[in-house]
Design an enzyme around this catalytic site. Sequence first.
Site, PDB file in Angstrom:
ATOM      1  N   LYS A 258     -14.857 -28.354  16.117  1.00 17.42           N
ATOM      2  CA  LYS A 258     -14.110 -27.376  16.818  1.00 17.42           C
ATOM      3  C   LYS A 258     -13.135 -28.049  17.594  1.00 17.42           C
ATOM      4  CE  LYS A 258     -18.140 -24.671  16.809  1.00 17.42           C
ATOM      5  NZ  LYS A 258     -19.543 -23.945  17.406  1.00 17.42           N
TER       6      LYS A 258
ATOM      7  N   GLN B 219     -22.724 -24.407  23.145  1.00 17.71           N
ATOM      8  CA  GLN B 219     -23.006 -24.691  21.718  1.00 17.71           C
ATOM      9  C   GLN B 219     -24.650 -24.812  21.703  1.00 17.71           C
ATOM     10  OE1 GLN B 219     -21.142 -25.270  19.146  1.00 17.71           O
ATOM     11  NE2 GLN B 219     -22.951 -25.588  17.604  1.00 17.71           N
TER      12      GLN B 219
ATOM     13  N   ASP C 255     -17.594 -16.750  21.146  1.00 19.73           N
ATOM     14  CA  ASP C 255     -18.790 -16.618  20.241  1.00 19.73           C
ATOM     15  C   ASP C 255     -19.189 -15.301  19.534  1.00 19.73           C
ATOM     16  OD1 ASP C 255     -19.329 -19.034  19.069  1.00 19.73           O
ATOM     17  OD2 ASP C 255     -20.570 -19.560  20.963  1.00 19.73           O
TER      18      ASP C 255
HETATM   19  N1  GUN Z   1     -24.948 -23.187  16.915  1.00 17.12           N
HETATM   20  C1  GUN Z   1     -24.911 -22.830  15.460  1.00 17.12           C
HETATM   21  N2  GUN Z   1     -23.909 -22.141  15.368  1.00 17.12           N
HETATM   22  C2  GUN Z   1     -23.278 -21.883  16.615  1.00 17.12           C
HETATM   23  C3  GUN Z   1     -22.192 -21.010  16.513  1.00 17.12           C
HETATM   24  O1  GUN Z   1     -21.552 -20.313  16.044  1.00 17.12           O
HETATM   25  N3  GUN Z   1     -21.944 -21.046  18.199  1.00 17.12           N
HETATM   26  C4  GUN Z   1     -22.559 -21.603  18.941  1.00 17.12           C
HETATM   27  N4  GUN Z   1     -22.027 -21.708  20.399  1.00 17.12           N
HETATM   28  N5  GUN Z   1     -23.423 -22.391  18.841  1.00 17.12           N
HETATM   29  C5  GUN Z   1     -23.972 -22.428  17.497  1.00 17.12           C
END
Ligand code: GUN
Length: 295
Positions: free
Chosen positions: A53, A96, A119
Amino acid sequence: MPTILDGHLVAQAIRQKLSQQVGEIQASGGKAPHLAIMLIGNDPASHTYVKAKLKACQEVGFCTTLMQHETIAEKDLLRQIEEVNNDPAIDGLIVQLPLPQHISVQQVINSIKPEKDVDGFHPLNYGRMARNLPAHVPATPLGILTLLDHYNIATSRRHCVIVGRSSTVGAPLSILMGQNRYPGNATVTLCHSHTQQLSELTRQADILVAAVGSPGLITAEMVKEGVVVIDVGITRVPDKTRKAGYRLQGDVDFEAVAPRCSHITPVPGGVGPMTIAALLLNTLRAAQNRAYTAD
Ligand code: GUN
């Protein structure tokens, strides 16, 4: 043979366009979008995702802040979130997941300012999305819609069967695919661990989305000829022949299922890159004080 839905390629095109948009914002005196990421604990997959990311943000010219803690008390994490909420320099914030057990995911999500919740996990964004109002939409479902759109895959009147009801993927995607727009207007069936006769339902799918994290769950007998298959699964399976000691495996038995499909996503290189591209799109919209809308 099926058309491979190439998430790498589509995500790269999105990043190129975003890069241009960031250049234009800066040329007219504005500032680049700024994403903050909080990473708690030692989950190796989470570390890999966050690295990807950050790399994508940097590639398109976004500013990033990484707040990383091996361990942190819930109250301290909530205080840090509050600081980011109040920091006008930061446009978007993600924490996350998964989080260590001593931290309440709900408390954390609820404490993120909805405008910065790129998100799309905050109840306000989720509710607005469900009402078809402008909102930040979770990145994986948004990435899947963007991929369907890119390849011009018809969704209206088609039967979309989703396996997996997670609050980050299956549940929101089931809402979006049923809404009155493109991609959408599908008849949606949401399957989960209590679903009986799963194969009977998956065999009815025109569009089959597998999002459970169960490697190879979807076999050739479970799909009909001509189906569009979207594989969200990405599980690390031990593999001594690989340098990393593992390989990534989807929820779909690709070798066996692909010959029956009209379109299929590979793992890796399908949904994964699209999820990150969608996060970038959400972050740009947050910086512009806008949100995802079909209009
Ligand atoms: N863990 C797995 N997928 C995601 C996501 O899309 N966002 C976040 N913050 N954590 C994740």
